[in-house]
Design a protein around this motif. Structure first.
Motif, PDB file in Angstrom:
ATOM      1  N   UNK A 133      74.546  57.306  35.569  1.00  0.00           N
ATOM      2  CA  UNK A 133      74.228  55.816  35.377  1.00  0.00           C
ATOM      3  C   UNK A 133      72.812  55.227  36.283  1.00  0.00           C
ATOM      4  N   UNK A 134      72.120  54.171  35.487  1.00  0.00           N
ATOM      5  CA  UNK A 134      71.355  53.264  36.721  1.00  0.00           C
ATOM      6  C   UNK A 134      71.443  52.303  36.327  1.00  0.00           C
ATOM      7  N   UNK A 135      71.685  51.249  37.850  1.00  0.00           N
ATOM      8  CA  UNK A 135      71.344  50.355  37.778  1.00  0.00           C
ATOM      9  C   UNK A 135      69.796  49.005  37.918  1.00  0.00           C
ATOM     10  N   UNK A 136      69.814  48.585  37.219  1.00  0.00           N
ATOM     11  CA  UNK A 136      68.655  47.888  36.737  1.00  0.00           C
ATOM     12  C   UNK A 136      68.574  46.424  36.618  1.00  0.00           C
ATOM     13  N   UNK A 137      67.584  45.822  36.523  1.00  0.00           N
ATOM     14  CA  UNK A 137      67.895  44.361  36.192  1.00  0.00           C
ATOM     15  C   UNK A 137      66.375  43.993  35.091  1.00  0.00           C
ATOM     16  N   UNK A 138      66.891  43.154  33.834  1.00  0.00           N
ATOM     17  CA  UNK A 138      66.196  43.346  32.867  1.00  0.00           C
ATOM     18  C   UNK A 138      66.521  41.410  33.014  1.00  0.00           C
ATOM     19  N   UNK A 172      60.861  51.074  40.382  1.00  0.00           N
ATOM     20  CA  UNK A 172      59.945  50.805  38.501  1.00  0.00           C
ATOM     21  C   UNK A 172      59.875  49.592  37.531  1.00  0.00           C
ATOM     22  N   UNK A 173      58.782  49.207  37.087  1.00  0.00           N
ATOM     23  CA  UNK A 173      58.921  47.923  36.491  1.00  0.00           C
ATOM     24  C   UNK A 173      57.983  48.549  35.330  1.00  0.00           C
ATOM     25  N   UNK A 199      78.099  47.950  19.421  1.00  0.00           N
ATOM     26  CA  UNK A 199      78.120  49.313  21.531  1.00  0.00           C
ATOM     27  C   UNK A 199      78.748  49.373  22.207  1.00  0.00           C
ATOM     28  N   UNK A 200      79.719  47.557  22.083  1.00  0.00           N
ATOM     29  CA  UNK A 200      81.604  48.075  23.342  1.00  0.00           C
ATOM     30  C   UNK A 200      80.182  47.403  24.201  1.00  0.00           C
ATOM     31  N   UNK A 201      80.645  47.940  25.541  1.00  0.00           N
ATOM     32  CA  UNK A 201      80.255  47.370  27.043  1.00  0.00           C
ATOM     33  C   UNK A 201      79.843  48.142  27.479  1.00  0.00           C
ATOM     34  N   UNK A 202      79.137  49.167  26.609  1.00  0.00           N
ATOM     35  CA  UNK A 202      77.812  50.264  27.566  1.00  0.00           C
ATOM     36  C   UNK A 202      76.391  50.039  26.855  1.00  0.00           C
ATOM     37  N   UNK A 203      75.867  49.576  28.035  1.00  0.00           N
ATOM     38  CA  UNK A 203      74.128  49.496  27.389  1.00  0.00           C
ATOM     39  C   UNK A 203      73.673  50.853  27.689  1.00  0.00           C
ATOM     40  N   UNK A 204      72.578  51.074  27.152  1.00  0.00           N
ATOM     41  CA  UNK A 204      71.930  52.398  27.085  1.00  0.00           C
ATOM     42  C   UNK A 204      70.466  51.914  27.754  1.00  0.00           C
ATOM     43  N   UNK A 241      66.525  43.332  16.777  1.00  0.00           N
ATOM     44  CA  UNK A 241      65.370  44.022  17.669  1.00  0.00           C
ATOM     45  C   UNK A 241      65.296  42.756  18.309  1.00  0.00           C
ATOM     46  N   UNK A 242      64.821  43.522  19.687  1.00  0.00           N
ATOM     47  CA  UNK A 242      64.653  41.956  20.459  1.00  0.00           C
ATOM     48  C   UNK A 242      63.349  42.739  21.588  1.00  0.00           C
ATOM     49  N   UNK A 243      62.635  41.581  21.903  1.00  0.00           N
ATOM     50  CA  UNK A 243      62.205  42.345  23.317  1.00  0.00           C
ATOM     51  C   UNK A 243      62.069  41.541  24.764  1.00  0.00           C
ATOM     52  N   UNK A 244      61.777  42.587  25.398  1.00  0.00           N
ATOM     53  CA  UNK A 244      62.815  42.149  26.320  1.00  0.00           C
ATOM     54  C   UNK A 244      61.210  42.276  27.761  1.00  0.00           C
ATOM     55  N   UNK A 245      61.458  40.853  28.320  1.00  0.00           N
ATOM     56  CA  UNK A 245      59.827  40.522  29.257  1.00  0.00           C
ATOM     57  C   UNK A 245      60.151  42.066  30.433  1.00  0.00           C
ATOM     58  N   UNK A 246      60.850  42.659  30.959  1.00  0.00           N
ATOM     59  CA  UNK A 246      60.783  43.058  32.157  1.00  0.00           C
ATOM     60  C   UNK A 246      62.129  43.658  32.215  1.00  0.00           C
ATOM     61  N   UNK A 247      62.227  45.096  32.742  1.00  0.00           N
ATOM     62  CA  UNK A 247      63.463  46.119  32.644  1.00  0.00           C
ATOM     63  C   UNK A 247      62.447  46.393  34.092  1.00  0.00           C
ATOM     64  N   UNK A 248      63.323  46.193  35.539  1.00  0.00           N
ATOM     65  CA  UNK A 248      63.453  47.236  36.451  1.00  0.00           C
ATOM     66  C   UNK A 248      64.399  48.163  36.859  1.00  0.00           C
TER      67      UNK A 248
END
Length: 109
Positions: free
Chosen positions: A2-7, A68-69, A81-86, A57-64
């Motif tokens: 699992x990874x914690x991120x900011x989107x 790492x950005x 997909x349910x509640x799980x982001x991949x 399909x979408x574009x994400x401005x920033x994933x950190x």
């Protein structure tokens, strides 16, 4: 793993999935980071271990992830997909290296 991120500046938890080609977001997560999921066109289809599912399909401005950005990454919003982001290979392939060591996911920019 699992990874914690900011989107787009919002906290998001991801399952790191080397079997996923791109980042996948639940509709709730997409909504939470500012995507109007009701206006998306769910005209794509992806194959998963559980069968095929429609995606937009979408574009994400920033994933950190930590320090790492990555900017301007493709993602799929998937109602099934349910509640799980991949966190898929489009993020992992942007790194110089990644590995699992002693139960820890090591990411190198």
């Amino acid at each position: 793993m699992w990874a914690r991120a900011e989107v787009n500046g919002k906290p998001v938890t991801f399952l790191v999935d080397s079997g996923a080609s791109v980042i996948g977001l639940s509709t709730d997560t997409a909504r939470g980071i500012g995507i109007d999921v009701d206006k998306l066109r769910y005209d794509g289809v992806v194959q998963t271990a559980n069968g095929s599912m429609p995606v937009a399909r979408v574009r994400l401005d920033r994933v950190q992830v930590g320090p790492i950005v990555r900017d301007n990454l493709t993602a799929f919003v998937a109602p099934g997909i349910g509640d799980t982001n991949v966190l898929g290979m489009n993020f992992l392939n942007s790194l110089s290296a990644w590995r699992v060591e002693d139960g820890w996911l090591i990411l190198k920019p």
